[in-house]
Design an enzyme around this catalytic site. Structure first.
Site, PDB file in Angstrom:
ATOM      1  N   ASN A   8       0.808  -1.112   0.032  1.00 35.39           N
ATOM      2  CA  ASN A   8       0.174  -0.066   0.086  1.00 35.39           C
ATOM      3  C   ASN A   8       0.949   1.285   0.088  1.00 35.39           C
ATOM      4  O   ASN A   8       1.521   1.598   1.142  1.00 35.39           O
ATOM      5  CB  ASN A   8      -0.793   0.089   1.226  1.00 35.39           C
ATOM      6  CG  ASN A   8      -1.890   1.109   1.412  1.00 35.39           C
ATOM      7  OD1 ASN A   8      -1.957   2.201   0.572  1.00 35.39           O
ATOM      8  ND2 ASN A   8      -2.831   1.154   1.958  1.00 35.39           N
ATOM      9  N   ARG A  65      -2.342  -2.073  -3.570  1.00 35.21           N
ATOM     10  CA  ARG A  65      -3.633  -1.486  -3.355  1.00 35.21           C
ATOM     11  C   ARG A  65      -3.651  -0.264  -4.235  1.00 35.21           C
ATOM     12  O   ARG A  65      -2.719   0.596  -4.141  1.00 35.21           O
ATOM     13  CB  ARG A  65      -3.825  -1.194  -1.999  1.00 35.21           C
ATOM     14  CG  ARG A  65      -5.024  -0.149  -1.784  1.00 35.21           C
ATOM     15  CD  ARG A  65      -4.938   0.513  -0.625  1.00 35.21           C
ATOM     16  NE  ARG A  65      -6.092   1.110  -0.422  1.00 35.21           N
ATOM     17  CZ  ARG A  65      -6.273   2.445   0.306  1.00 35.21           C
ATOM     18  NH1 ARG A  65      -5.234   2.877   0.720  1.00 35.21           N
ATOM     19  NH2 ARG A  65      -7.658   2.995   0.377  1.00 35.21           N
ATOM     20  N   HIS A 154     -13.308   1.678  -0.034  1.00 34.89           N
ATOM     21  CA  HIS A 154     -13.170   0.610   0.838  1.00 34.89           C
ATOM     22  C   HIS A 154     -13.604  -0.585   0.242  1.00 34.89           C
ATOM     23  O   HIS A 154     -14.018  -1.693   1.252  1.00 34.89           O
ATOM     24  CB  HIS A 154     -13.932   0.987   2.128  1.00 34.89           C
ATOM     25  CG  HIS A 154     -13.586   2.172   2.937  1.00 34.89           C
ATOM     26  ND1 HIS A 154     -14.174   2.919   3.818  1.00 34.89           N
ATOM     27  CD2 HIS A 154     -12.299   2.609   3.116  1.00 34.89           C
ATOM     28  CE1 HIS A 154     -13.762   3.800   4.304  1.00 34.89           C
ATOM     29  NE2 HIS A 154     -12.287   3.739   4.005  1.00 34.89           N
ATOM     30  N   ARG A 215     -14.336  14.219   7.957  1.00 33.80           N
ATOM     31  CA  ARG A 215     -14.989  14.563   6.640  1.00 33.80           C
ATOM     32  C   ARG A 215     -16.492  14.882   7.063  1.00 33.80           C
ATOM     33  O   ARG A 215     -17.044  14.223   7.948  1.00 33.80           O
ATOM     34  CB  ARG A 215     -14.935  13.362   5.604  1.00 33.80           C
ATOM     35  CG  ARG A 215     -13.730  13.219   4.984  1.00 33.80           C
ATOM     36  CD  ARG A 215     -13.501  11.955   4.146  1.00 33.80           C
ATOM     37  NE  ARG A 215     -12.203  11.724   3.686  1.00 33.80           N
ATOM     38  CZ  ARG A 215     -11.749  10.305   3.638  1.00 33.80           C
ATOM     39  NH1 ARG A 215     -12.569   9.522   4.065  1.00 33.80           N
ATOM     40  NH2 ARG A 215     -10.710  10.210   3.150  1.00 33.80           N
ATOM     41  N   GLU A 337      -7.608  -6.120   4.491  1.00 34.91           N
ATOM     42  CA  GLU A 337      -7.499  -5.819   2.957  1.00 34.91           C
ATOM     43  C   GLU A 337      -6.294  -6.284   2.323  1.00 34.91           C
ATOM     44  O   GLU A 337      -6.328  -6.767   1.029  1.00 34.91           O
ATOM     45  CB  GLU A 337      -7.494  -4.291   2.826  1.00 34.91           C
ATOM     46  CG  GLU A 337      -8.787  -3.858   3.478  1.00 34.91           C
ATOM     47  CD  GLU A 337      -8.751  -2.218   3.386  1.00 34.91           C
ATOM     48  OE1 GLU A 337      -8.975  -1.423   2.405  1.00 34.91           O
ATOM     49  OE2 GLU A 337      -8.366  -1.697   4.718  1.00 34.91           O
TER      50      GLU A 337
END
Length: 355
Positions: A8, A65, A154, A215, A337
């Site tokens: 990643n 990723r 996601h 956010r 992940e």
């Protein structure tokens, strides 16, 4: 038996794990930070990856990723020059992420010539959304000209925990309705019907949907132009407000950390309000997805808040199911992940062994 390196790659960091497959055994993991920053001994991603590979002198392939695949990618792919070009084109939709992801890919290409690399996209799982779920109420030409639509994010996490939920429930994923809740600093919820994403809370960008750490989530879009006029803000300033100064942090005035706010809610009105808004928005989305799918077999919680804060889960589920003929099971499944990327890379590398 083979070793798969999962990367990643961020703008100034490389997070990695190495798995022995097909046993899914974690061999090593690590994080290199402050790449290219003043005083750092790691001047670029090439140097960082070289350090990793000096410690682990053999890998059979690399899984990356990649945040945004737009409509170009609905599944993991072998990386070639055409894929690299398309990932670069998708950088217009994810300017903070795709260029960093691509930097890791190009560094590996130099360091590991001849070793296959695979790209696994955060947006790919949501490419199964029906058109009525991903088209916005704008002039349709904006979708045709600029690709403006809901993409969702996601995806690798939602796909992984849905798969694990099916194992726990001892039923084929193709026969289940699951609502997956990825609740961390970034938050999203996905309706997974028969193994496919049919709706998700994040949209064209990760800003849409739930209240998150910093956010704002869903707001009236006219507020953006109103604030820009009222406060004489430029595009960069309003973007910072919506993405970095809102959410739990903006409402509470204290922090984006749910653990801190939870401890302050009894004597801090704004901390309590931030939590209430956060929980309400999640409950509302779960209710909407129960309606979309006609019920659910399971509600899955994952990521930092979802996995570790029992009180949050209990507050969300309180009063949510009394009118349902069948109460969903509530599951807590740690996301992984990187393992999902390793699995998908392994299947691409060994298609004849794929189950």
């Amino acid at each position: 038996m083979m070793k798969i390196l999962v990367i990643n790659s961020g703008s100034s960091s490389i997070k990695y794990k190495i798995f022995q497959m097909p046993q899914e055994l974690l061999v090593s993991k690590g994080l290199i930070e402050h790449i290219g920053e003043a005083g750092s001994r790691v001047k670029d991603h090439y140097t960082g990856l070289k350090m990793i590979l000096e410690e682990h002198n053999h890998v059979d392939c690399v899984g990356h990723r990649v945040v945004h695949g737009a409509e170009e990618f609905s599944k993991p792919v072998v990386i070639d020059n055409s894929v690299i070009r398309k990932i670069r084109q998708c950088s217009l939709l994810a300017p903070l992420h795709n260029p960093a992801n691509l930097t890791g890919i190009l560094a590996c290409k130099k360091l590991l010539p001849g070793i296959k690399q695979f790209a696994v996209f955060d947006t790919a799982f949501h490419q199964s959304l029906p058109e009525y779920a991903y088209i916005y109420g704008l002039d349709y030409s904006y979708y045709l000209r600029f690709g403006i639509r809901k993409y969702g994010f996601h995806g690798t996490s939602h796909q992984y925990v849905a798969h694990e939920a099916a194992i726990i429930l001892k039923k084929p994923l193709s026969k289940l309705k699951i609502i997956t809740c990825h609740l961390g600093n970034g938050c999203s919820i996905t309706a997974v019907d028969k193994g496919k994403s049919v709706d998700t809370s994040m949209g064209f960008t990760p800003l849409e949907g739930l209240i998150m750490g910093t956010r704002c989530g869903d707001i009236d879009p006219a507020l953006v132009t109103y604030l820009m006029r009222k406060l004489r803000l430029d595009v960069t300033q309003i973007d910072s407000i919506l993405n970095k100064q809102s959410g739990l942090k903006g409402i509470s005035g204290l922090s984006n950390d749910m653990r801190l706010l939870w401890g302050k809610q009894s004597n801090n009105k704004r901390a309590k309000l931030a939590i209430e808004i956060f929980l309400y928005r999640i409950k509302k989305y779960i209710g909407a997805y129960l309606a979309v799918m006609g019920g659910a077999d399971a509600i899955v919680f994952t990521a930092g808040i979802g996995e570790h804060q029992k009180e949050v889960r209990e507050r969300i589920c309180s009063g949510l199911f009394p009118y349902l003929a069948k109460k969903p099971k509530v599951l807590v499944i740690p996301t992984n992940e990187e393992l999902m990327i390793a699995r998908q890379s392994y299947h691409l590398l060994t298609p004849d062994l794929k189950g």
